[in-house]
Design an enzyme around this catalytic site. Sequence first.
Site, mmCIF file in Angstrom:
data_model
loop_
_atom_site.group_PDB
_atom_site.id
_atom_site.type_symbol
_atom_site.label_atom_id
_atom_site.label_comp_id
_atom_site.label_asym_id
_atom_site.label_seq_id
_atom_site.Cartn_x
_atom_site.Cartn_y
_atom_site.Cartn_z
ATOM 1 N N THR A 50 0.911 -1.211 -0.017
ATOM 2 C CA THR A 50 0.018 0.019 -0.020
ATOM 3 C C THR A 50 0.937 1.360 -0.008
ATOM 4 O OG1 THR A 50 -1.523 -1.401 1.207
ATOM 5 C CG2 THR A 50 -1.879 1.324 1.431
ATOM 6 N N TYR A 139 -2.754 -10.149 4.423
ATOM 7 C CA TYR A 139 -2.826 -8.834 4.834
ATOM 8 C C TYR A 139 -4.305 -8.501 5.111
ATOM 9 C CZ TYR A 139 -1.984 -3.636 4.433
ATOM 10 O OH TYR A 139 -1.718 -2.416 4.453
ATOM 11 N N ARG A 144 -8.929 0.287 4.656
ATOM 12 C CA ARG A 144 -8.630 0.469 3.290
ATOM 13 C C ARG A 144 -9.360 -0.470 2.196
ATOM 14 N NH1 ARG A 144 -3.564 3.598 2.683
ATOM 15 N NH2 ARG A 144 -4.488 3.867 0.599
#
Length: 298
Positions: A50, A139, A144
């Site tokens: 990210t 993850y 997000r």
Amino acid sequence: MSTQNSLFSGSIVALITPMNSHGCIDFDTLEKLVEYHIDAGTDAIVSVGTTGESATLSIEENVKVIEKTVELAKGRIPVIAGTGANATSEAIMMTKLLRDSGVAGCLSVVPYYNKPTQEGMYQHFKAIAECTDLPQILYNVPGRTGSDMKPETVARLAKIKNIIGIKEATGDVSRITEIKKLAGDDFIVLSGDDATGLEAMKLGAEGVISVTNNLAAKDMAEICHLARAGEFSKAEAINARLMALHHDLFVESNPIPVKWAAYRLGLIKSPFLRLPLTVLSESAQPKVEAALKTAGLL
């Protein structure tokens, strides 16, 4: 912990992808960043996660940055490739493209936007793991992705041989204990939240995949190494100095603040990000600058 799994512990940087003012990847600066982290004692690099702007890099660029980072590392530091996507087929393609790249493993995010069920997440990561021999780190970052992978789903996935760990970025440290209990002590749990990273390590997390590490690599390495040794009071003293930075690097969407801060510290030549991200606003710059001063970096 096995020798393989020990590659994925301690102070791990979620590395920014340096760009010039035209948005082209700055590979000369990338080399300097890799050397900076090796010199500082960083334990591993996550390339094109990210923080590395994976969402606005093409697949070709993603692969090129990862392969170049491995080349620059020259075996001195493990490189973990960001290979996540919200289409399972694309995540599989990215993973296969990096099969012979020399990466130590892959970091694969929970599919974003399309909001899969827990079963959908399980099948997504199972399909990726079955296409490769590379170690896979899950993850989970609901802030997000819009989806939260539950510890029970993580425990199911932990039974798949090459799914070895998770970057848990909810900021809920109780998750560390829960995942360890359900998935087993050999399953690696890494904090993905700088502000609670040390607390996570107290509860058994093996390390932190860190944004702050881009700016304070020596401090983050010392915090993680002290924590791994059980010297928490010493780690806390350093971490307290960085706490404003841990928080204020998210005053606008990551990696907007960290890129501006890296530019302010002279680590990169430009704070440029690709649209739809824009350079840190003038109103937010004093806040980040103050956090850099509190951290002793300015």
